[in-house]
Design a protein around this motif. Structure first.
Motif, mmCIF file in Angstrom:
data_model
loop_
_atom_site.group_PDB
_atom_site.id
_atom_site.type_symbol
_atom_site.label_atom_id
_atom_site.label_comp_id
_atom_site.label_asym_id
_atom_site.label_seq_id
_atom_site.Cartn_x
_atom_site.Cartn_y
_atom_site.Cartn_z
ATOM 1 N N CYS A 114 46.076 119.745 52.770
ATOM 2 C CA CYS A 114 45.301 119.893 54.001
ATOM 3 C C CYS A 114 43.940 119.256 53.771
ATOM 4 O O CYS A 114 43.281 119.536 52.767
ATOM 5 N N THR A 115 43.538 118.434 54.720
ATOM 6 C CA THR A 115 42.244 117.772 54.620
ATOM 7 C C THR A 115 41.405 118.098 55.836
ATOM 8 O O THR A 115 41.890 118.022 56.978
ATOM 9 N N ALA A 116 40.177 118.463 55.584
ATOM 10 C CA ALA A 116 39.219 118.746 56.651
ATOM 11 C C ALA A 116 38.382 117.513 56.921
ATOM 12 O O ALA A 116 37.971 116.811 55.994
ATOM 13 N N TRP B 193 41.500 126.312 62.104
ATOM 14 C CA TRP B 193 42.921 126.333 61.758
ATOM 15 C C TRP B 193 43.529 124.946 61.923
ATOM 16 O O TRP B 193 43.171 124.200 62.841
ATOM 17 N N GLY B 194 44.481 124.645 61.064
ATOM 18 C CA GLY B 194 45.303 123.476 61.265
ATOM 19 C C GLY B 194 46.459 123.816 62.183
ATOM 20 O O GLY B 194 46.638 124.979 62.581
ATOM 21 N N ARG B 195 47.273 122.806 62.517
ATOM 22 C CA ARG B 195 48.401 123.038 63.417
ATOM 23 C C ARG B 195 49.610 123.591 62.693
ATOM 24 O O ARG B 195 50.520 124.121 63.325
ATOM 25 N N GLY B 196 49.665 123.425 61.401
ATOM 26 C CA GLY B 196 50.775 123.969 60.631
ATOM 27 C C GLY B 196 51.764 122.907 60.188
ATOM 28 O O GLY B 196 51.882 121.848 60.804
ATOM 29 N N GLN C 211 38.284 119.210 62.082
ATOM 30 C CA GLN C 211 39.739 119.186 62.205
ATOM 31 C C GLN C 211 40.367 119.409 60.832
ATOM 32 O O GLN C 211 39.862 118.922 59.825
ATOM 33 N N LEU C 212 41.475 120.133 60.839
ATOM 34 C CA LEU C 212 42.270 120.345 59.626
ATOM 35 C C LEU C 212 43.648 119.752 59.874
ATOM 36 O O LEU C 212 44.284 120.059 60.879
ATOM 37 N N TYR D 3 43.730 126.959 56.718
ATOM 38 C CA TYR D 3 42.598 127.678 57.307
ATOM 39 C C TYR D 3 41.367 127.366 56.472
ATOM 40 O O TYR D 3 41.436 127.302 55.241
ATOM 41 N N ALA D 4 40.263 127.163 57.142
ATOM 42 C CA ALA D 4 39.024 126.910 56.419
ATOM 43 C C ALA D 4 37.834 127.497 57.171
ATOM 44 O O ALA D 4 37.842 127.559 58.397
#
Length: 115
Positions: free
Chosen positions: A22-24, A105-108, A3-4, A96-97
């Motif tokens: 942003c953290t993964a 992708w993250g949700r933004g 999850q991002l 994005y990672a």
């Protein structure tokens, strides 16, 4: 699964600054790259900045000299320092990672630039 999660968006006046993070999390063995994209209403998603493993960094021409991407490998995170923001920088910014060889992708997070 990975999850991002992004944070740091908001409203800023032209010329102002914002810092996105942003953290993964999840089953992470290796992060190949971390990046920020953005998408404004009615426009295509575009790459803002990317930091690839090995330290290679690329920026969109429109943000060079104003935005700085940085990663913290220990925290599996990526930041985007945005300075001298312009009206045209307003967009939904997505993290994005490439993690363990797969894209995520993250949700933004929304960035609004308005006087």
């Amino acid at each position: 699964q990975v999850q991002l999660v992004e944070s740091g968006g908001g409203l800023v006046q032209p010329g102002g600054s914002l810092r996105l993070s942003c953290t993964a999390s999840g089953r992470i063995f290796y992060i190949n790259a971390m990046a920020w994209y953005r998408q404004a209403p009615g426009k295509q998603r575009e790459l803002v900045a990317i930091n690839r493993s090995g330290g290679r960094t690329e920026y969109a021409d429109s943000v060079k000299g104003r935005f700085t991407i940085s990663t913290d490998n220990a925290k599996n995170s990526v930041n985007l320092q945005m300075n001298s923001l312009k009206l045209e920088d307003a967009a939904d910014y997505l993290c994005y990672a490439i993690v363990n060889g797969s894209p995520y992708w993250g949700r933004g997070t929304q960035v609004t630039v308005s006087s």
